[in-house]
Design a protein around this motif. Structure first.
Motif, PDB file in Angstrom:
ATOM      1  N   HIS A  74      23.032  41.786  21.100  1.00 18.36           N
ATOM      2  CA  HIS A  74      22.026  41.119  20.276  1.00 18.36           C
ATOM      3  C   HIS A  74      20.683  41.043  21.006  1.00 18.36           C
ATOM      4  CE1 HIS A  74      20.073  37.745  18.100  1.00 18.36           C
ATOM      5  NE2 HIS A  74      20.601  38.363  17.069  1.00 18.36           N
ATOM      6  N   ASP A  75      20.709  40.712  22.281  1.00 22.17           N
ATOM      7  CA  ASP A  75      19.464  40.635  23.056  1.00 22.17           C
ATOM      8  C   ASP A  75      18.764  41.987  23.126  1.00 22.17           C
ATOM      9  OD1 ASP A  75      19.702  37.955  23.464  1.00 22.17           O
ATOM     10  OD2 ASP A  75      20.526  38.129  25.496  1.00 22.17           O
ATOM     11  N   ARG A  76      19.529  43.060  23.233  1.00 21.69           N
ATOM     12  CA  ARG A  76      18.932  44.399  23.276  1.00 21.69           C
ATOM     13  C   ARG A  76      18.253  44.758  21.965  1.00 21.69           C
ATOM     14  NH1 ARG A  76      23.639  46.501  26.131  1.00 21.69           N
ATOM     15  NH2 ARG A  76      24.431  47.152  24.121  1.00 21.69           N
ATOM     16  N   ARG A 100      16.965  42.522  19.788  1.00 23.59           N
ATOM     17  CA  ARG A 100      16.116  41.421  19.326  1.00 23.59           C
ATOM     18  C   ARG A 100      14.779  41.942  18.798  1.00 23.59           C
ATOM     19  NH1 ARG A 100      16.610  36.303  19.473  1.00 23.59           N
ATOM     20  NH2 ARG A 100      18.266  36.322  21.002  1.00 23.59           N
ATOM     21  N   HIS A 155      24.227  39.854  13.920  1.00 23.08           N
ATOM     22  CA  HIS A 155      22.931  40.528  13.995  1.00 23.08           C
ATOM     23  C   HIS A 155      22.546  41.010  12.603  1.00 23.08           C
ATOM     24  CE1 HIS A 155      19.735  43.088  15.442  1.00 23.08           C
ATOM     25  NE2 HIS A 155      20.268  44.128  14.811  1.00 23.08           N
ATOM     26  N   LYS A 168      24.942  40.133  24.462  1.00 24.91           N
ATOM     27  CA  LYS A 168      24.187  41.147  25.199  1.00 24.91           C
ATOM     28  C   LYS A 168      23.632  42.208  24.244  1.00 24.91           C
ATOM     29  CE  LYS A 168      24.502  44.049  29.286  1.00 24.91           C
ATOM     30  NZ  LYS A 168      25.365  44.486  30.383  1.00 24.91           N
TER      31      LYS A 168
END
Length: 144
Positions: A131-133, A135, A110, A129
Motif C-alpha cells: 500500500h505504501d508503494r 500511495r 487499496h 508495504k
C-alpha cells in the motif's frame, strides 16, 4: 456540464471525493426511492452501478458502488471521515473494507482507482508495504 479538479495537488489524476451538482443529479440520474438513510441514484443503461450520496463536514459527496453491494449496505447511515466513507458504530467502519473480499489480518484495502469508486473490481487487499508503494495523493473531482 463542467468537470473541475479541486484540491491541493494539481498533478494527480486520482480523486478522493466526488461532487455532482444537484441540478445534474436531478436531470441525468434516477433517484432510488427505497427508504435508505443515504440518497442513491442510478443512470439508466449504465449497468449495475449505484451513486450513493453522503456528507462530510456539511458538504455533499457521492461514492460509486456495485448495485449488489449497495443492497447489502443501504440500511446503514454512511458519512465522510478524512475523505473516506464510514459508518459509526462503537468504532468507525470503513465502507471500502466492508466491500473488499479477501481482507485478512495485517492486510489493508487499496483503491485501484479513486477513493470514491468503491466497486468491487476497484478494491484489492494488500499488505501495508504494498500500500505504501502505491500511495497516491488525492484531490476532489467536481462535476457542475
Amino acid at each position: 456540464m463542467r468537470i473541475l479538479k479541486q484540491g491541493r495537488n494539481q498533478r494527480q489524476s486520482k480523486f478522493s471525493r466526488l461532487r455532482i451538482d444537484p441540478s445534474i443529479l436531478n436531470q441525468k440520474f434516477v433517484k432510488l426511492d427505497n427508504g435508505a438513510p443515504n440518497e442513491a441514484y442510478i443512470i439508466k443503461g449504465y449497468g449495475n452501478v449505484v451513486f450513493m450520496c453522503y456528507q462530510e463536514n456539511g458538504e455533499n459527496f457521492i461514492t460509486i458502488l456495485d448495485k449488489d453491494d449497495y443492497e447489502d449496505i443501504k440500511d446503514s447511515l454512511w458519512e465522510g471521515f478524512n475523505e473516506y466513507v464510514v459508518k459509526k458504530e462503537d468504532h468507525k467502519v470503513y465502507l471500502h473494507r466492508v466491500l473488499c473480499r479477501g481482507v485478512i489480518t495485517n492486510m489493508i484495502v487499496h483503491h485501484r482507482g479513486s477513493r470514491f469508486d468503491n466497486r468491487a473490481n476497484m478494491l484489492e487487499p494488500v499488505t501495508p508495504k504494498e500500500h505504501d508503494r502505491r500511495r497516491t495523493y488525492f484531490d476532489d473531482l467536481v462535476i457542475l
